[in-house]
Design a protein around this motif. Sequence first.
Motif, PDB file in Angstrom:
ATOM      1  N   ALA A   1      12.389   8.009  35.320  1.00  0.00           N
ATOM      2  CA  ALA A   1      11.846   6.689  34.987  1.00  0.00           C
ATOM      3  C   ALA A   1      11.105   6.729  33.657  1.00  0.00           C
ATOM      4  N   THR A   2      10.365   7.804  33.430  1.00  0.00           N
ATOM      5  CA  THR A   2       9.656   7.965  32.161  1.00  0.00           C
ATOM      6  C   THR A   2      10.639   8.081  31.005  1.00  0.00           C
ATOM      7  N   ILE A   3      11.667   8.876  31.181  1.00  0.00           N
ATOM      8  CA  ILE A   3      12.686   9.039  30.144  1.00  0.00           C
ATOM      9  C   ILE A   3      13.314   7.690  29.829  1.00  0.00           C
ATOM     10  N   ALA A   4      13.647   6.947  30.857  1.00  0.00           N
ATOM     11  CA  ALA A   4      14.328   5.661  30.663  1.00  0.00           C
ATOM     12  C   ALA A   4      13.493   4.701  29.819  1.00  0.00           C
ATOM     13  N   ILE A   5      12.270   4.473  30.194  1.00  0.00           N
ATOM     14  CA  ILE A   5      11.473   3.461  29.502  1.00  0.00           C
ATOM     15  C   ILE A   5      11.064   3.912  28.110  1.00  0.00           C
ATOM     16  N   ASP A   6      10.687   5.166  27.959  1.00  0.00           N
ATOM     17  CA  ASP A   6      10.196   5.616  26.657  1.00  0.00           C
ATOM     18  C   ASP A   6      11.313   5.787  25.639  1.00  0.00           C
ATOM     19  N   LEU A   7      12.459   6.257  26.046  1.00  0.00           N
ATOM     20  CA  LEU A   7      13.545   6.415  25.079  1.00  0.00           C
ATOM     21  C   LEU A   7      14.018   5.079  24.539  1.00  0.00           C
ATOM     22  N   ILE A   8      14.241   4.112  25.408  1.00  0.00           N
ATOM     23  CA  ILE A   8      14.757   2.826  24.939  1.00  0.00           C
ATOM     24  C   ILE A   8      13.720   2.119  24.080  1.00  0.00           C
ATOM     25  N   PHE A   9      12.449   2.265  24.416  1.00  0.00           N
ATOM     26  CA  PHE A   9      11.399   1.637  23.619  1.00  0.00           C
ATOM     27  C   PHE A   9      11.339   2.263  22.220  1.00  0.00           C
ATOM     28  N   ASN A  10      11.418   3.593  22.151  1.00  0.00           N
ATOM     29  CA  ASN A  10      11.418   4.269  20.851  1.00  0.00           C
ATOM     30  C   ASN A  10      12.630   3.892  20.013  1.00  0.00           C
ATOM     31  N   VAL A  11      13.807   3.912  20.619  1.00  0.00           N
ATOM     32  CA  VAL A  11      15.030   3.585  19.885  1.00  0.00           C
ATOM     33  C   VAL A  11      14.955   2.162  19.342  1.00  0.00           C
ATOM     34  N   ALA A  12      14.562   1.221  20.183  1.00  0.00           N
ATOM     35  CA  ALA A  12      14.493  -0.179  19.761  1.00  0.00           C
ATOM     36  C   ALA A  12      13.474  -0.369  18.649  1.00  0.00           C
ATOM     37  N   ASN A  13      12.291   0.212  18.800  1.00  0.00           N
ATOM     38  CA  ASN A  13      11.252   0.042  17.780  1.00  0.00           C
ATOM     39  C   ASN A  13      11.651   0.661  16.446  1.00  0.00           C
ATOM     40  N   ILE A  14      12.179   1.855  16.472  1.00  0.00           N
ATOM     41  CA  ILE A  14      12.543   2.519  15.218  1.00  0.00           C
ATOM     42  C   ILE A  14      13.726   1.814  14.565  1.00  0.00           C
ATOM     43  N   PHE A  15      14.700   1.413  15.356  1.00  0.00           N
ATOM     44  CA  PHE A  15      15.851   0.702  14.801  1.00  0.00           C
ATOM     45  C   PHE A  15      15.413  -0.609  14.157  1.00  0.00           C
ATOM     46  N   LEU A  16      14.610  -1.395  14.866  1.00  0.00           N
ATOM     47  CA  LEU A  16      14.191  -2.688  14.329  1.00  0.00           C
ATOM     48  C   LEU A  16      13.271  -2.536  13.132  1.00  0.00           C
ATOM     49  N   SER A  17      12.345  -1.590  13.201  1.00  0.00           N
ATOM     50  CA  SER A  17      11.387  -1.464  12.099  1.00  0.00           C
ATOM     51  C   SER A  17      12.016  -0.894  10.829  1.00  0.00           C
ATOM     52  N   THR A  18      13.013  -0.036  10.955  1.00  0.00           N
ATOM     53  CA  THR A  18      13.637   0.505   9.742  1.00  0.00           C
ATOM     54  C   THR A  18      14.683  -0.445   9.170  1.00  0.00           C
ATOM     55  N   ALA A  19      15.168  -1.364   9.972  1.00  0.00           N
ATOM     56  CA  ALA A  19      16.192  -2.288   9.491  1.00  0.00           C
ATOM     57  C   ALA A  19      15.595  -3.487   8.749  1.00  0.00           C
ATOM     58  N   LEU A  20      14.299  -3.676   8.849  1.00  0.00           N
ATOM     59  CA  LEU A  20      13.667  -4.852   8.252  1.00  0.00           C
ATOM     60  C   LEU A  20      12.659  -4.456   7.178  1.00  0.00           C
ATOM     61  N   PRO A  21      12.420  -5.352   6.230  1.00  0.00           N
ATOM     62  CA  PRO A  21      11.399  -5.075   5.210  1.00  0.00           C
ATOM     63  C   PRO A  21       9.996  -5.044   5.831  1.00  0.00           C
ATOM     64  N   ALA A  22       9.075  -4.445   5.097  1.00  0.00           N
ATOM     65  CA  ALA A  22       7.707  -4.256   5.608  1.00  0.00           C
ATOM     66  C   ALA A  22       7.067  -5.572   6.045  1.00  0.00           C
ATOM     67  N   ARG A  23       7.361  -6.642   5.350  1.00  0.00           N
ATOM     68  CA  ARG A  23       6.742  -7.925   5.691  1.00  0.00           C
ATOM     69  C   ARG A  23       7.202  -8.454   7.056  1.00  0.00           C
ATOM     70  N   GLN A  24       8.298  -7.921   7.592  1.00  0.00           N
ATOM     71  CA  GLN A  24       8.815  -8.384   8.881  1.00  0.00           C
ATOM     72  C   GLN A  24       8.725  -7.321   9.974  1.00  0.00           C
ATOM     73  N   GLN A  25       8.179  -6.146   9.667  1.00  0.00           N
ATOM     74  CA  GLN A  25       8.142  -5.071  10.653  1.00  0.00           C
ATOM     75  C   GLN A  25       7.182  -5.364  11.803  1.00  0.00           C
TER      76      GLN A  25
END
Length: 186
Positions: free
Chosen positions: A79-103
């Motif tokens: 359960a820990t693996i499930a929630i933490d991995l998807i949260f990390n992947v989503a956050n890093i993907f979204l934050s690196t795909a957008l400019p700083a003003r939209q992160q």
Amino acid sequence: MENIMHVPPMLLVAWYIPFAVGGCTLASLGGLVLHRVPGTVMMALTGVAIIISSLLFALVPLHANSPYWAWVFPAMICATIAIDLIFNVANIFLSTALPARQQGLAGALSNVLLQLSIALLLGFADIVVSRTAHQGERQSYKNAFWLELACGGAALVIFMAFVRIDKAKSDLTADEKEAQEAAEQK
């Protein structure tokens, strides 16, 4: 666990320690792993972890000699693996795909989607439990874990069929790419 397995509250608190330790560890080390493993693989691991966790909780025997080490502990880790991995992947993907003003907006969107999903599916699980209460408390809780397994399976299929995320790279940020394109157009 309290209602069905009759675990005392303080022991139940101790049973949740791996969940907390694993969460802190995965949240801290998740960024390091994302540079080595593609996000799609991490999402597949998330789906498999959800399936394993829900399966273990649904099938845990009531009168096992050691239900914690054989059933609950691995389910908590998954359960820990499930929630933490998807949260990390989503956050890093979204934050690196957008400019700083939209992160900030990207991080907020990721967190809101996670929290809303949890709330919505927890509501569905409660409906399953209440609608199957005539089967007995233990079976109605099992039914909720079967719903979780179905959701995990559906997530795994969606991840594998439609989502592709490469390894995290030390590439240009979205702002740097934007500045580079503007300089090339001049």
